[in-house]
Write an enzyme that holds these catalytic residues in place. Structure first.
Site, PDB file in Angstrom:
ATOM      1  N   CYS A   1       0.505   3.300   3.445  1.00  0.00           N
ATOM      2  CA  CYS A   1       0.881   2.781   4.764  1.00  0.00           C
ATOM      3  C   CYS A   1       2.193   3.426   5.243  1.00  0.00           C
ATOM      4  CB  CYS A   1       1.017   1.254   4.721  1.00  0.00           C
ATOM      5  SG  CYS A   1      -0.543   0.366   4.992  1.00  0.00           S
TER       6      CYS A   1
ATOM      7  N   HIS B   1      -4.227   0.322   8.044  1.00  0.00           N
ATOM      8  CA  HIS B   1      -4.676   0.078   6.675  1.00  0.00           C
ATOM      9  C   HIS B   1      -6.116  -0.442   6.632  1.00  0.00           C
ATOM     10  CE1 HIS B   1      -4.137  -0.926   2.417  1.00  0.00           C
ATOM     11  NE2 HIS B   1      -4.715  -2.084   2.672  1.00  0.00           N
TER      12      HIS B   1
ATOM     13  N   HIS C   1      -8.369   7.536   3.723  1.00  0.00           N
ATOM     14  CA  HIS C   1      -7.750   8.815   3.364  1.00  0.00           C
ATOM     15  C   HIS C   1      -8.756   9.718   2.673  1.00  0.00           C
ATOM     16  CE1 HIS C   1      -7.613   6.766  -0.554  1.00  0.00           C
ATOM     17  NE2 HIS C   1      -7.369   7.938  -1.120  1.00  0.00           N
TER      18      HIS C   1
ATOM     19  N   CYS D   1       0.848  -1.194   0.000  1.00  0.00           N
ATOM     20  CA  CYS D   1       0.000   0.000   0.000  1.00  0.00           C
ATOM     21  C   CYS D   1       0.884   1.245   0.000  1.00  0.00           C
ATOM     22  CB  CYS D   1      -0.909  -0.014   1.225  1.00  0.00           C
ATOM     23  SG  CYS D   1      -1.722   1.565   1.518  1.00  0.00           S
TER      24      CYS D   1
ATOM     25  N   SER E   1      -8.948   4.151  -5.480  1.00  0.00           N
ATOM     26  CA  SER E   1      -7.972   3.163  -5.915  1.00  0.00           C
ATOM     27  C   SER E   1      -7.200   2.549  -4.746  1.00  0.00           C
ATOM     28  CB  SER E   1      -7.007   3.788  -6.931  1.00  0.00           C
ATOM     29  OG  SER E   1      -6.571   5.056  -6.499  1.00  0.00           O
TER      30      SER E   1
ATOM     31  N   ASN F   1     -13.259   9.888  -1.361  1.00  0.00           N
ATOM     32  CA  ASN F   1     -13.862   8.846  -2.192  1.00  0.00           C
ATOM     33  C   ASN F   1     -13.659   7.530  -1.477  1.00  0.00           C
ATOM     34  OD1 ASN F   1     -14.537  10.614  -4.283  1.00  0.00           O
ATOM     35  ND2 ASN F   1     -12.582  10.320  -5.319  1.00  0.00           N
TER      36      ASN F   1
ATOM     37  N   GLN G   1      -8.857  13.591   0.119  1.00  0.00           N
ATOM     38  CA  GLN G   1      -8.057  14.453  -0.746  1.00  0.00           C
ATOM     39  C   GLN G   1      -8.473  15.907  -0.561  1.00  0.00           C
ATOM     40  OE1 GLN G   1      -7.294  13.199  -4.826  1.00  0.00           O
ATOM     41  NE2 GLN G   1      -8.480  11.339  -4.496  1.00  0.00           N
TER      42      GLN G   1
ATOM     43  N   HIS H   1      -6.893   2.154   1.971  1.00  0.00           N
ATOM     44  CA  HIS H   1      -6.341   2.802   3.165  1.00  0.00           C
ATOM     45  C   HIS H   1      -7.143   4.082   3.437  1.00  0.00           C
ATOM     46  CE1 HIS H   1      -2.702   3.150   5.860  1.00  0.00           C
ATOM     47  NE2 HIS H   1      -3.355   4.269   6.085  1.00  0.00           N
TER      48      HIS H   1
HETATM   49  O1  LIG Z   1      -7.218  10.669  -7.328  1.00  0.00           O
HETATM   50  P1  LIG Z   1      -7.792   9.268  -7.398  1.00  0.00           P
HETATM   51  O2  LIG Z   1      -8.358   8.812  -6.088  1.00  0.00           O
HETATM   52  O3  LIG Z   1      -6.835   8.281  -7.982  1.00  0.00           O
HETATM   53  O4  LIG Z   1      -8.991   9.384  -8.462  1.00  0.00           O
HETATM   54  C1  LIG Z   1     -10.351   9.420  -8.127  1.00  0.00           C
HETATM   55  O5  LIG Z   1     -10.734  10.692  -7.594  1.00  0.00           O
HETATM   56  C2  LIG Z   1     -10.603  11.807  -8.490  1.00  0.00           C
HETATM   57  C3  LIG Z   1     -11.149  13.032  -7.781  1.00  0.00           C
HETATM   58  O6  LIG Z   1     -12.470  12.829  -7.331  1.00  0.00           O
HETATM   59  C4  LIG Z   1     -11.348  11.552  -9.805  1.00  0.00           C
HETATM   60  O7  LIG Z   1     -11.051  12.591 -10.708  1.00  0.00           O
HETATM   61  C5  LIG Z   1     -10.950  10.216 -10.428  1.00  0.00           C
HETATM   62  O8  LIG Z   1     -11.739   9.959 -11.559  1.00  0.00           O
HETATM   63  C6  LIG Z   1     -11.146   9.111  -9.383  1.00  0.00           C
HETATM   64  O9  LIG Z   1     -10.763   7.871  -9.920  1.00  0.00           O
END
Ligand SMILES: O=P(O)(O)O[C@H]1O[C@H](CO)[C@@H](O)[C@H](O)[C@H]1O
Ligand SMILES: O=P(O)(O)O[C@H]1O[C@H](CO)[C@@H](O)[C@H](O)[C@H]1O
Lengths: 353, 353
Positions: free
Chosen positions: B55, B118, B171, B52, B166, B158, B173, B169
């Site tokens: 991690c 994790h 988190h 990961c 993806s 997300n 943004q 873990h």
């Molecule tokens: O940045 P990540 O987690 O790889 O990507 C994810 O979040 C982003 C922001 O919401 C999006 O634009 C991507 O399509 C999504 O796959």
């Protein structure tokens, strides 16, 4: 270097139809992907499936039986999101600033099977069969436009499981409503303002700009041009525009119907060839409200494809997080997407060699 | 009967924040589903995963190494969609009616790991750990607000593969931009107009309406209320509102930070318990532009959850076709969704008995 490069530097593009923007991050196309991969379902389908509720002669979930149709077949959706007999509803607080605003709505939902063949998709159908589809759209649009509680007719096709399509049998839907839905209402308003200020049609002007630039064109015939719009949100989104002033399906003569069927096949065939898979998408037609004839001046018939795939048959773009809260974001530029689609063959990969 | 029944008759609800509508088709909730089912990934995760990139102590794709962090950990996204050093770009045709409008944009993208563990998710974390997350958001928001090329800070999470995440873990943004993205810009404008006309704050008034109605409330504590908004698009969408006037994270004292952490845990725990699965969603915070202090009057901090699941851990709502071309559509009513969420426990199903 500090020179601005659209294939390298983050930028925002404006959509004049919606007055919203898209964030383009072209440098980001190469990031590694560790997320969800789509199921790549390439099992061969039978020409007739006894369990398919859209195949000729079969029974549907509602209990009704399909006729043994030979071309297209239209019926009212057994689980329609809209109904013609919704009682009317009067709002208590009708003020503009009311916080709980609601209205009862009438409408109807139809399904159009494109062909008795369970295993076909638009990309693999003949232009002649697709002319039959275009004629059925035109006929249904005319009938619904004449229905007095209908003011907007939305024709759309959800193709593939990734697009929430629950049945692979080739078909589309029509949701016809007494109200003009949010998205077309916004677009019509922006086109109206453009016409008022510039005395010309936004999409007619836009096509002229694109034909001059030649950067985002995918393919064309005598009456229609398919391009990746400058403001595309989905990686391989396309927009099909008529060369003539044609507000709705009702304005197409039989040559133009043939040309629309031709471009429908060619765009979807290029899509399938891009990643050698049955390419998922939502397709939709934009047509003016059926009750406002003045809108014919500023509207222009168009067809859009919103496909989710990004890098391969199994890696899609997710419109989540920043996209839901902030605004849509894309990695490859529309010009790069158009270039990729231009390179695709118009002979379907299953039928090559 | 011709009496209007919101649990039976199709209707449209208006969202005063966006000035857009959602179509509600409550009679449609029972249609059979033959479409895509989501992978229900319930394998037990290790507390530390050597592969990961989030991690503690591990190397990331960019080559940098994570410290052995013990609480939260913040770094700049190795594949940032926005960069601080984008060269500036001057548009040739700046007219309002230009059809190809574009601007170069500066910004920065950060990642905040919620915990070294994790295998944790927000729903399973302690309120004390989540207070650490809220404090890290507040600190990062303050730092970014002080950065002169940043005017908007979008914090979002997300969660789950279905939401394009993806890495499991825990988190979130931050995408911080010199521009205010489309969605918040529209909402701020509608809140500004409301304030101008009514001399009060739209979301403060809305919370008062909801507390009186008691139909869409999910759970509450001394400082925050979680509810399914009247205009919810996603089946189990929720909105968390402060009881006090608190435009941004900077306005919360330590009791309020604790209360926000508490409601974050309780909402996500109810979500997990709804279908006994790790419930996917996008969460986002709405805060005013960092450069326009006048907006503090009409803005109000809020947290939204946009979760895709509809009927079970594997059947989701698809926003496609009519939703993309027309407007969002939902089956179960917001009141029914709130009722379902109210019935869920706030003890996580993995820890019950
Ligand atoms: O940045 P990540 O987690 O790889 O990507 C994810 O979040 C982003 C922001 O919401 C999006 O634009 C991507 O399509 C999504 O796959
Ligand atoms: O009517 P269908 O094909 O079962 O359903 C599909 O298309 C509808 C209209 O775009 C959407 O509302 C549904 O979410 C989607 O699953």
């Amino acid at each position: 270097s500090s020179k601005f490069d659209f294939t390298e530097h983050p930028h925002r593009r404006h959509n004049p139809l919606t007055n919203r923007s898209v964030l383009v991050s072209p440098h980001r196309a190469q990031r590694p992907w560790q997320g969800q991969v789509e199921p790549a379902s390439e099992e061969k389908k039978p020409t007739y499936d006894p369990n398919c509720y859209l195949c000729p002669g079969n029974s549907r979930a509602g209990g009704k039986q399909n006729p043994k149709y030979e071309e297209t077949f239209v019926f009212t959706n057994d689980f329609a999101a809209l109904l013609p007999d919704t009682p009317s509803f009067q709002q208590q607080d009708e003020s503009d600033l009311a916080l709980l605003k609601v209205e009862g709505v009438k409408g109807t939902c139809k399904v159009i099977c494109f062909s008795p063949r369970h295993d076909w998709t638009v990309a693999e159908m003949s232009v002649d069969s697709l002319v039959g589809v275009v004629r059925t759209w035109t006929e249904q649009h005319r009938l619904l436009a004449e229905t007095d509680f209908i003011n907007h007719v939305q024709i759309f096709e959800n193709k593939g499981q990734a697009m929430g399509c629950s049945n692979p049998h080739p078909h589309c839907q029509i949701w016809a409503t007494e109200f003009v839905p949010t998205e077309p209402a916004v677009e019509f308003e922006n086109m109206r303002i453009y016409m008022q200020k510039k005395r010309s049609n936004l999409l007619v002007d836009y096509l002229a700009v694109e034909l001059k630039a030649q950067e985002r064109i995918v393919c064309e015939n005598s009456y229609f041009v398919a391009l990746v719009p400058f403001w595309a949100e989905w990686p391989f989104e396309t927009l099909v525009l008529p060369r003539t002033c044609s507000p709705s399906l009702q304005d197409l003569d039989s040559n133009q119907q043939h040309a629309l069927a031709d471009i429908y096949r060619r765009v979807t065939c290029r899509y399938d060839n891009l990643f050698s898979c049955s390419f998922p998408y939502s397709m939709g037609l934009r047509q003016p409200p059926t009750d406002r004839k003045d809108s014919y001046e500023y509207c222009q018939l168009n067809m859009r494809f919103y496909p989710p795939l990004l890098r391969s048959a199994t890696v899609r773009k997710f419109m989540v997080g920043f996209e839901m809260l902030g605004e849509p974001q894309r990695d490859i530029t529309p010009e790069q997407a158009a270039e990729r689609l231009r390179q695709c063959s118009e002979i379907h990969y299953k039928h090559q060699n």
